[in-house]
Design a protein around this motif. Structure first.
Motif, PDB file in Angstrom:
ATOM      1  N   ALA A   6       0.836  -1.201   0.000  1.00  0.00           N
ATOM      2  CA  ALA A   6       0.000   0.000   0.000  1.00  0.00           C
ATOM      3  C   ALA A   6       0.871   1.251   0.000  1.00  0.00           C
ATOM      4  O   ALA A   6       1.853   1.320   0.732  1.00  0.00           O
ATOM      5  CB  ALA A   6      -0.903  -0.002   1.224  1.00  0.00           C
ATOM      6  N   CYS A  10      -0.700  10.015  -1.214  1.00  0.00           N
ATOM      7  CA  CYS A  10      -1.063  10.288  -2.599  1.00  0.00           C
ATOM      8  C   CYS A  10       0.092  11.003  -3.299  1.00  0.00           C
ATOM      9  O   CYS A  10       0.639  11.971  -2.768  1.00  0.00           O
ATOM     10  CB  CYS A  10      -2.312  11.177  -2.624  1.00  0.00           C
ATOM     11  SG  CYS A  10      -2.773  11.756  -4.266  1.00  0.00           S
ATOM     12  N   LEU A  18      -6.213   7.112   1.388  1.00  0.00           N
ATOM     13  CA  LEU A  18      -6.157   6.251   0.212  1.00  0.00           C
ATOM     14  C   LEU A  18      -6.935   4.960   0.424  1.00  0.00           C
ATOM     15  O   LEU A  18      -6.941   4.400   1.524  1.00  0.00           O
ATOM     16  CB  LEU A  18      -4.703   5.903  -0.115  1.00  0.00           C
ATOM     17  CG  LEU A  18      -3.770   7.078  -0.359  1.00  0.00           C
ATOM     18  CD1 LEU A  18      -2.357   6.575  -0.575  1.00  0.00           C
ATOM     19  CD2 LEU A  18      -4.235   7.903  -1.539  1.00  0.00           C
ATOM     20  N   PRO A  20      -8.101   1.173  -1.917  1.00  0.00           N
ATOM     21  CA  PRO A  20      -7.950   0.417  -3.160  1.00  0.00           C
ATOM     22  C   PRO A  20      -9.065   0.779  -4.140  1.00  0.00           C
ATOM     23  O   PRO A  20     -10.210   1.001  -3.744  1.00  0.00           O
ATOM     24  CB  PRO A  20      -8.072  -1.047  -2.724  1.00  0.00           C
ATOM     25  CG  PRO A  20      -7.747  -1.031  -1.270  1.00  0.00           C
ATOM     26  CD  PRO A  20      -8.202   0.297  -0.755  1.00  0.00           C
ATOM     27  N   ASN A  21      -8.729   0.850  -5.429  1.00  0.00           N
ATOM     28  CA  ASN A  21      -9.689   1.190  -6.461  1.00  0.00           C
ATOM     29  C   ASN A  21     -10.119  -0.084  -7.168  1.00  0.00           C
ATOM     30  O   ASN A  21      -9.354  -1.042  -7.250  1.00  0.00           O
ATOM     31  CB  ASN A  21      -9.049   2.170  -7.457  1.00  0.00           C
ATOM     32  CG  ASN A  21     -10.019   2.689  -8.471  1.00  0.00           C
ATOM     33  OD1 ASN A  21     -10.291   2.024  -9.464  1.00  0.00           O
ATOM     34  ND2 ASN A  21     -10.542   3.873  -8.239  1.00  0.00           N
ATOM     35  N   TRP A  28      -5.299   2.674  -6.901  1.00  0.00           N
ATOM     36  CA  TRP A  28      -5.668   3.332  -5.650  1.00  0.00           C
ATOM     37  C   TRP A  28      -6.424   4.608  -5.946  1.00  0.00           C
ATOM     38  O   TRP A  28      -6.276   5.196  -7.014  1.00  0.00           O
ATOM     39  CB  TRP A  28      -4.407   3.674  -4.842  1.00  0.00           C
ATOM     40  CG  TRP A  28      -3.700   2.448  -4.380  1.00  0.00           C
ATOM     41  CD1 TRP A  28      -2.751   1.736  -5.059  1.00  0.00           C
ATOM     42  CD2 TRP A  28      -3.924   1.764  -3.160  1.00  0.00           C
ATOM     43  NE1 TRP A  28      -2.364   0.657  -4.320  1.00  0.00           N
ATOM     44  CE2 TRP A  28      -3.071   0.648  -3.142  1.00  0.00           C
ATOM     45  CE3 TRP A  28      -4.757   1.979  -2.073  1.00  0.00           C
ATOM     46  CZ2 TRP A  28      -3.028  -0.248  -2.087  1.00  0.00           C
ATOM     47  CZ3 TRP A  28      -4.704   1.081  -1.015  1.00  0.00           C
ATOM     48  CH2 TRP A  28      -3.853  -0.012  -1.026  1.00  0.00           C
ATOM     49  N   CYS A  30      -7.512   8.436  -4.119  1.00  0.00           N
ATOM     50  CA  CYS A  30      -7.331   9.389  -3.029  1.00  0.00           C
ATOM     51  C   CYS A  30      -8.634  10.147  -2.876  1.00  0.00           C
ATOM     52  O   CYS A  30      -9.085  10.826  -3.801  1.00  0.00           O
ATOM     53  CB  CYS A  30      -6.183  10.366  -3.351  1.00  0.00           C
ATOM     54  SG  CYS A  30      -6.001  11.648  -2.099  1.00  0.00           S
TER      55      CYS A  30
END
Length: 65
Positions: A6, A10, A18, A20-21, A28, A30
């Motif tokens: 991780a 940012c 932050l 996870p995307n 990731w 923000c």
């Protein structure tokens, strides 16, 4: 394979908010600046790791960079 690494902050605003995307591995988001980014490991450099103590004797302290 181990857990994903991780990021600590940012790369755009420096905030630590932050998450996870859903876009995929290494993605990731923000929530402070509303940006999404992806981290990717490219591999090892061919030149390897250089120590500051190793180098040519008599050099002026620079390596031409």
């Amino acid at each position: 394979m181990s857990e994903r690494a991780a990021p600590f902050y940012c790369p755009y605003c420096g905030d630590e908010d932050l998450f996870p995307n859903e876009a995929g591995h290494g993605a990731w988001e923000c929530r402070a600046c509303n940006r999404a980014f992806q981290l990717k490991y490219l591999g090892l450099l061919a030149r390897g790791v250089r120590s500051e103590s190793t180098g040519s004797a008599g050099s002026a302290g620079g390596d031409g960079i």
